[in-house]
Every structure is written in structure tokens, then in C-alpha cells.
Design a protein around this motif. Structure first.
Motif, PDB file in Angstrom:
ATOM      1  N   SER A 164       7.671  10.273  10.117  1.00  9.77           N
ATOM      2  CA  SER A 164       7.432  10.600   8.710  1.00  9.77           C
ATOM      3  C   SER A 164       7.188  12.091   8.572  1.00  9.77           C
ATOM      4  O   SER A 164       6.532  12.692   9.415  1.00  9.77           O
ATOM      5  CB  SER A 164       6.196   9.845   8.192  1.00  9.77           C
TER       6      SER A 164
ATOM      7  N   LEU B 206       4.112  12.237  -1.934  1.00  8.08           N
ATOM      8  CA  LEU B 206       4.181  11.030  -1.115  1.00  8.08           C
ATOM      9  C   LEU B 206       5.451  10.222  -1.383  1.00  8.08           C
ATOM     10  O   LEU B 206       5.640   9.152  -0.806  1.00  8.08           O
ATOM     11  CB  LEU B 206       2.952  10.157  -1.382  1.00  8.08           C
ATOM     12  N   ASP B 207       6.311  10.764  -2.258  1.00  6.08           N
ATOM     13  CA  ASP B 207       7.574  10.108  -2.592  1.00  6.08           C
ATOM     14  C   ASP B 207       7.326   8.673  -3.047  1.00  6.08           C
ATOM     15  O   ASP B 207       7.962   7.722  -2.581  1.00  6.08           O
ATOM     16  CB  ASP B 207       8.529  10.124  -1.383  1.00  6.08           C
ATOM     17  N   ALA B 208       6.367   8.533  -3.985  1.00  9.31           N
ATOM     18  CA  ALA B 208       5.999   7.212  -4.487  1.00  9.31           C
ATOM     19  C   ALA B 208       6.159   7.170  -6.001  1.00  9.31           C
ATOM     20  O   ALA B 208       5.840   8.132  -6.693  1.00  9.31           O
ATOM     21  CB  ALA B 208       4.557   6.894  -4.108  1.00  9.31           C
TER      22      ALA B 208
ATOM     23  N   ALA C 254      -0.684   3.257  -0.756  1.00  7.09           N
ATOM     24  CA  ALA C 254      -0.192   2.528   0.420  1.00  7.09           C
ATOM     25  C   ALA C 254       0.407   3.489   1.447  1.00  7.09           C
ATOM     26  O   ALA C 254       0.123   3.374   2.660  1.00  7.09           O
ATOM     27  CB  ALA C 254       0.839   1.481   0.004  1.00  7.09           C
ATOM     28  N   ARG C 255       1.200   4.452   0.988  1.00  5.47           N
ATOM     29  CA  ARG C 255       1.813   5.378   1.940  1.00  5.47           C
ATOM     30  C   ARG C 255       0.762   6.332   2.517  1.00  5.47           C
ATOM     31  O   ARG C 255       0.822   6.669   3.704  1.00  5.47           O
ATOM     32  CB  ARG C 255       2.930   6.187   1.256  1.00  5.47           C
TER      33      ARG C 255
ATOM     34  N   THR D 122      -0.280  11.601  10.761  1.00  6.73           N
ATOM     35  CA  THR D 122       1.055  11.361  10.245  1.00  6.73           C
ATOM     36  C   THR D 122       1.815  10.370  11.109  1.00  6.73           C
ATOM     37  O   THR D 122       1.872  10.493  12.326  1.00  6.73           O
ATOM     38  CB  THR D 122       1.834  12.688  10.194  1.00  6.73           C
TER      39      THR D 122
ATOM     40  N   ALA E  73       1.808   2.564  -4.752  1.00  6.08           N
ATOM     41  CA  ALA E  73       2.701   2.933  -3.646  1.00  6.08           C
ATOM     42  C   ALA E  73       2.212   4.208  -2.977  1.00  6.08           C
ATOM     43  O   ALA E  73       2.302   4.352  -1.741  1.00  6.08           O
ATOM     44  CB  ALA E  73       4.122   3.124  -4.174  1.00  6.08           C
ATOM     45  N   ALA E  74       1.668   5.138  -3.767  1.00  5.77           N
ATOM     46  CA  ALA E  74       1.147   6.387  -3.201  1.00  5.77           C
ATOM     47  C   ALA E  74      -0.036   6.104  -2.290  1.00  5.77           C
ATOM     48  O   ALA E  74      -0.151   6.669  -1.190  1.00  5.77           O
ATOM     49  CB  ALA E  74       0.742   7.340  -4.323  1.00  5.77           C
TER      50      ALA E  74
ATOM     51  N   ARG F 289      -2.282   5.662   3.138  1.00  8.54           N
ATOM     52  CA  ARG F 289      -3.004   4.915   4.177  1.00  8.54           C
ATOM     53  C   ARG F 289      -2.131   4.754   5.418  1.00  8.54           C
ATOM     54  O   ARG F 289      -2.628   4.859   6.544  1.00  8.54           O
ATOM     55  CB  ARG F 289      -3.415   3.551   3.630  1.00  8.54           C
ATOM     56  N   ARG F 290      -0.842   4.540   5.195  1.00  9.67           N
ATOM     57  CA  ARG F 290       0.058   4.301   6.329  1.00  9.67           C
ATOM     58  C   ARG F 290       0.170   5.535   7.218  1.00  9.67           C
ATOM     59  O   ARG F 290       0.288   5.414   8.441  1.00  9.67           O
ATOM     60  CB  ARG F 290       1.437   3.884   5.796  1.00  9.67           C
ATOM     61  N   ILE F 291       0.143   6.718   6.611  1.00 14.22           N
ATOM     62  CA  ILE F 291       0.310   7.945   7.410  1.00 14.22           C
ATOM     63  C   ILE F 291      -1.026   8.609   7.732  1.00 14.22           C
ATOM     64  O   ILE F 291      -1.063   9.692   8.316  1.00 14.22           O
ATOM     65  CB  ILE F 291       1.237   8.944   6.706  1.00 14.22           C
TER      66      ILE F 291
END
Length: 285
Positions: free
Chosen positions: A219, A266-268, A276-277, A215, A273-274, A279-281
Motif C-alpha cells: 500500500s 485514503l482513496d475512500a 476501515a482503510r 503501512t 471506508a476511510a 485501520r488496515r494500514i
């Protein structure tokens, strides 16, 4: 009959499989091992009363296991001592344990025999479908995990070397993501809970290759269900809902439901966008 040195991870896999074999069948003795240098090296034994099987190395076409190895199909000796369909190269080990009935099941990975699992009884014991099917399932589960690990190791070996901080190339990242999605699909079809746990460990190994650390700082923690993660991993490769449904053996409406739940967590607002987020976390590689 010197024992072979096998990778620790593979030895653990065989040990687990032999434990499952003993648990799922009524045979009191279970043992087996993987192929190395053209022979089966027994590395795991459960329930034996003597040490006669320890270090057993079975050559192709020799003994019951050697036939199963060469023919790529199960072999059975109801009365091992008097069997005329096998060579008796390993009587000292098998009869030394007092085994009467012996059942050998090969572990087949992409058409190649990678190991042999044995069930033995000290008395003559008939082997019908009720007894044989659990042994076949254990062999299939082991074959699945070996196949997955082979593919993961192959793709890891193809990736660039150098500093741990060096970012993977876009092509290498796609290799990881394809492997991850395939692994999720395989794990989803496996009933053995402990096997799924070990496959999840391989998934984390893949995710770590892309530099994901969990995480992201600042976030909120996001927890996706296994099925939400399965669907999102497939979506990350550009698969449509219909393709995901076919790959995971789900209804398309079910796929939409899982994807919507993952997007909400994921708030997407979109699947892209889901992904991408995630992967980011560090949820997806």
C-alpha cells in the motif's frame, strides 16, 4: 530524606516540567516531584547552586509545599526564613540553598494532588500574574499528561493477556479506540510541542495493541495531518460532524473539510471506508 523510586516515564515527565518551569518563569531555581506514599518526593532540580534540595521528601501540611499539597492551591513565601504561615521542617534544605522567595504550585489530577512544582529565588521577588501564570500552565500540562497516561494504563490493564499474537476482543478494541480518540482530543488542545510529541508516543502504544504494524505491504504511504487524524479518530467512534466539531472546538464546515481531505488521501468514498482503510494500514487502532 531518602529519595523515592518512581517510574522512569513519570520521572521524565517531572524533569521536563521543571525544565519548562525554569524556562518560562524568571526564577533561577526550580524543583519538584510527584506524590508517593502520602508525600512529595523531589526528583528534578534545575539551577540549584548546592545539593541541599536533593532527595527532599515533603510531608502533607508540612512546609510550603506540604500546604500546597494539602490545600490543593498555590502557596507563596516572599521571605521564607521569617514566614509564620508555614512550618519550617525543611529549612535545612531550602535555606541551605539560600532561597528567600519560594512559590509552590500543586499538580492536580481529577481532584487529587499528584505533585508539587517549586520556583525559588535567592532574593525576595514579588510574584504577580505575569510570573505565576506560566507556572500554572506548566502544572496544568503535567496534570494533563498524567491524567492521559493514567487512563491509557487503566485501559491497557483491563485488556486480555496471553500470546502477543492473540487478537484483542471486539470490546477491548473499542476500549483502545475510545482511548485513542480521547487522547487525540486532549493533544489537540495542548500548545507545548514537546508534550504533544510525547502524547503521540502514547498514541502509537495504543495503536500497537490492536496489531497495527504501520503501512500495509503493497500500500502507498498515507500521511494525514494532525487535524485530519483527530477528525477521523472521532468519526471512527461514530460521531457526527456536529459532535466532532463540538469535541474538537472546530466549525462544522472545518470538520467536513478535514474529513474530505482524509478520505481523499485514503482513496475512500465514505467516512466508513476511510476508517476501515486507516485501520488496515495502521493509522488508526
Amino acid at each position: 530524606m531518602g529519595a523515592a523510586t518512581v517510574p522512569i516515564e513519570q520521572a521524565d515527565l517531572v524533569s521536563h516540567a521543571i525544565g519548562e518551569l525554569a524556562r518560562r518563569t524568571r526564577f533561577p531555581v526550580a524543583f519538584g516531584g510527584l506524590e508517593r506514599d502520602g508525600a512529595i518526593h523531589v526528583t528534578a532540580i534545575h539551577g540549584a547552586r548546592t545539593r541541599s534540595i536533593e532527595g527532599l521528601v515533603v510531608q502533607e501540611n508540612r512546609g510550603l509545599g506540604g500546604r500546597a499539597f494539602a490545600e490543593k492551591r498555590p502557596r507563596l513565601a516572599l521571605d521564607y526564613r521569617t514566614s509564620r504561615t508555614i512550618t519550617h521542617d525543611y529549612d535545612r534544605a531550602i535555606l541551605g540553598e539560600g532561597i528567600s522567595t519560594l512559590f509552590a504550585v500543586p499538580v492536580i489530577v481529577t481532584g487529587t494532588t499528584r505533585g508539587v512544582l517549586y520556583c525559588g529565588s535567592w532574593t525576595q521577588a514579588p510574584v504577580g500574574d505575569v510570573v505565576a501564570e506560566p507556572a500554572f500552565r506548566v502544572a496544568r500540562d503535567l496534570a494533563t499528561e498524567l491524567r492521559v497516561r493514567d487512563e491509557v494504563d487503566r485501559r491497557i490493564a483491563m485488556m486480555p493477556t496471553g500470546s502477543p499474537d492473540r487478537a484483542l476482543s471486539p470490546a477491548a478494541q473499542e476500549e483502545v479506540r475510545e482511548s485513542y480518540a480521547e487522547l487525540r482530543s486532549v493533544a489537540a488542545a495542548i500548545e507545548d510541542e514537546s508534550l504533544r510529541v510525547r502524547l503521540e508516543q502514547i498514541e502509537r502504544r495504543l495503536a500497537a495493541l490492536t496489531g497495527a504494524r504501520g503501512t500495509a505491504e503493497g500500500s502507498p504511504e498515507v500521511r494525514l495531518s494532525p487535524r485530519e487524524l483527530d477528525v477521523l479518530a472521532c468519526a471512527a467512534l461514530g460521531a457526527t460532524n456536529s459532535e466532532i466539531a463540538q469535541q474538537l472546538d472546530l466549525k462544522e464546515t472545518t470538520v467536513k473539510s478535514y474529513l474530505a481531505a482524509a478520505m481523499s488521501k485514503l482513496d475512500a468514498s465514505t467516512r466508513h471506508a476511510a476508517v476501515a482503510r486507516a485501520r488496515r494500514i495502521g493509522i488508526l487502532p
